[in-house]
Design a protein around this motif. Sequence first.
Motif, PDB file in Angstrom:
ATOM      1  N   LYS A   1      -7.312   8.907   1.052  1.00  0.00           N
ATOM      2  CA  LYS A   1      -7.884   7.961   1.831  1.00  0.00           C
ATOM      3  C   LYS A   1      -8.240   8.529   3.235  1.00  0.00           C
ATOM      4  CE  LYS A   1      -4.833   4.265   0.330  1.00  0.00           C
ATOM      5  NZ  LYS A   1      -3.867   3.242   1.026  1.00  0.00           N
TER       6      LYS A   1
ATOM      7  N   ASN B   1       0.773  -1.313  -0.127  1.00  0.00           N
ATOM      8  CA  ASN B   1       0.027  -0.261  -0.056  1.00  0.00           C
ATOM      9  C   ASN B   1       0.769   1.431  -0.044  1.00  0.00           C
ATOM     10  OD1 ASN B   1      -1.566  -2.026   1.912  1.00  0.00           O
ATOM     11  ND2 ASN B   1      -2.846  -1.143   0.572  1.00  0.00           N
ATOM     12  N   ASN B   2       0.320   2.404  -0.669  1.00  0.00           N
ATOM     13  CA  ASN B   2       0.659   3.645  -0.329  1.00  0.00           C
ATOM     14  C   ASN B   2      -0.373   4.349   0.799  1.00  0.00           C
ATOM     15  OD1 ASN B   2       3.023   3.790  -1.890  1.00  0.00           O
ATOM     16  ND2 ASN B   2       1.702   4.295  -3.684  1.00  0.00           N
TER      17      ASN B   2
ATOM     18  N   GLY C   1      -3.475   6.492  -8.831  1.00  0.00           N
ATOM     19  CA  GLY C   1      -3.930   6.227  -7.669  1.00  0.00           C
ATOM     20  C   GLY C   1      -3.915   7.127  -6.468  1.00  0.00           C
TER      21      GLY C   1
ATOM     22  N   ASN D   1      -6.060   0.497   3.802  1.00  0.00           N
ATOM     23  CA  ASN D   1      -6.491   1.058   2.321  1.00  0.00           C
ATOM     24  C   ASN D   1      -7.477   2.250   2.691  1.00  0.00           C
ATOM     25  OD1 ASN D   1      -5.996  -2.142   2.201  1.00  0.00           O
ATOM     26  ND2 ASN D   1      -6.195  -1.331   0.414  1.00  0.00           N
TER      27      ASN D   1
ATOM     28  N   SER E   1      -6.775   9.152  -5.181  1.00  0.00           N
ATOM     29  CA  SER E   1      -7.744   8.322  -4.587  1.00  0.00           C
ATOM     30  C   SER E   1      -7.490   8.673  -2.984  1.00  0.00           C
ATOM     31  CB  SER E   1      -7.878   7.070  -4.701  1.00  0.00           C
ATOM     32  OG  SER E   1      -8.408   6.633  -6.099  1.00  0.00           O
TER      33      SER E   1
HETATM   34  N1  MTE Z   1      -4.481   8.788   0.805  1.00  0.00           N
HETATM   35  C1  MTE Z   1      -3.655   9.307   1.900  1.00  0.00           C
HETATM   36  N2  MTE Z   1      -4.104  10.128   2.842  1.00  0.00           N
HETATM   37  N3  MTE Z   1      -2.064   9.234   2.044  1.00  0.00           N
HETATM   38  C2  MTE Z   1      -1.518   8.445   0.841  1.00  0.00           C
HETATM   39  O1  MTE Z   1      -0.233   8.547   1.206  1.00  0.00           O
HETATM   40  N4  MTE Z   1      -1.624   7.461  -1.134  1.00  0.00           N
HETATM   41  C3  MTE Z   1      -2.368   7.432  -2.352  1.00  0.00           C
HETATM   42  C4  MTE Z   1      -3.524   6.892  -2.297  1.00  0.00           C
HETATM   43  N5  MTE Z   1      -4.452   7.816  -1.416  1.00  0.00           N
HETATM   44  C5  MTE Z   1      -2.147   8.129  -0.101  1.00  0.00           C
HETATM   45  C6  MTE Z   1      -3.549   8.338  -0.052  1.00  0.00           C
HETATM   46  C7  MTE Z   1      -1.360   6.633  -3.149  1.00  0.00           C
HETATM   47  S1  MTE Z   1      -0.020   7.243  -4.254  1.00  0.00           S
HETATM   48  C8  MTE Z   1      -2.115   5.437  -3.924  1.00  0.00           C
HETATM   49  S2  MTE Z   1      -1.245   4.711  -5.251  1.00  0.00           S
HETATM   50  C9  MTE Z   1      -3.277   4.954  -3.318  1.00  0.00           C
HETATM   51  O2  MTE Z   1      -3.841   5.776  -2.253  1.00  0.00           O
HETATM   52  C10 MTE Z   1      -3.151   3.485  -2.909  1.00  0.00           C
HETATM   53  O3  MTE Z   1      -4.188   2.936  -2.287  1.00  0.00           O
HETATM   54  P1  MTE Z   1      -4.159   1.401  -2.026  1.00  0.00           P
HETATM   55  O4  MTE Z   1      -3.164   1.351  -0.881  1.00  0.00           O
HETATM   56  O5  MTE Z   1      -5.661   0.892  -1.436  1.00  0.00           O
HETATM   57  O6  MTE Z   1      -3.974   0.344  -3.180  1.00  0.00           O
END
Ligand code: MTE
Length: 332
Positions: free
Chosen positions: A249, A90-91, A244, A231, A247
């Motif tokens: 989180k 994950n990121n 990504g 995630n 998107s």
């Molecule tokens: N959202 C937050 N708050 N912090 C993050 O570091 N990384 C993003 C994104 N949303 C990130 C984030 C990146 S670079 C990617 S590729 C996707 O989340 C990865 O989602 P996944 O881990 O569910 O595959």
Amino acid sequence: MLIHSTDKGFVHPRSSEITPRSAYEGRRDLLKLLASGVAGAALAGWAGREALAGVQAPGKLAALPGAASSVAGANTMEKLTDYKDATSYNNYYEFGTDKGDPVKNAHTLKTRPWTVEVEGLVKKPGKYGIEDLIKLSAQEERIYRLRCVEGWSMVIPWVGYSLAELIKKVEPQGNAKYVEFVTLADPKTMPFVGSRILDWPYTEGLRMDEAMHPLTLLTFGMYGEVLPNQNGAPVRIVVPWKYGFKSAKSIVKIRFVEKEPGTAWNKAAANEYGFYSNVNPEVDHPRWSQATERRIGDGSGLFAKRNKTLMFNGYEAQVGQLYAGMNLKKFY
Ligand code: MTE
């Protein structure tokens, strides 16, 4: 191998045809058998795919089922990424910069109680408790490709509903042109908030027509369960035709604004990460090509199989018109 890149030629099952989780788990052995044949996945049907060996959630988190979506392009028939890969690679920089850090560290994230504040240029601003937000519209399962800007991709059955459902309820004002997503930045529970990698909180944004597009998913779950912390629990956005990082989180604020909002990666390196960040095999990242990608689970290192990157991540038929006449090299 790519079976169907869009929903063309794919018949969406009606929600009444969706197998309840308990029933499809019981059919697992049969599905395994079916999956071993060439037409296996197709025969098993969309509804049973989560039960194929390796891809199902272990059942430790609360179930969050969603009916099959009838939104055009919402389901790719490609092989699902194993749950284990999708939740351990994950990121989520608030929990560390290595792909394996979020799964180790994100257990500290407290996802209840959780409030999402809707503010800015809307007629009906307000605060939504997470349970009310989940119930605001019917949950749908959507099998989307997620393509990371770093050159890897996954295929994940997400659960949520179109962000447009929420937007319609809060009634944006005429001058609201963009939507900004603000995510949690809590130094007490997020060990890397405070580090200088990014300007916290992690924020993202979409143009209003992108935010209103039915494919833009306000996401609460994956693989038939609520989102694991790493995630983006309890609520994130998934914009399948964009890299990504768009998107965001663990969202705490959805803000309607007039001007293009700053975004986390654009602020960190504007020449590398643009506001639009549409998946585009023809527009390279300044440090690497975007022409191909590696599907997580398809091998690694020198032996990794690489697939061609698809324009708008394969969602061109659905979203291409949003960018008609725009220079996509300039607005990367
Ligand atoms: N959202 C937050 N708050 N912090 C993050 O570091 N990384 C993003 C994104 N949303 C990130 C984030 C990146 S670079 C990617 S590729 C996707 O989340 C990865 O989602 P996944 O881990 O569910 O595959």
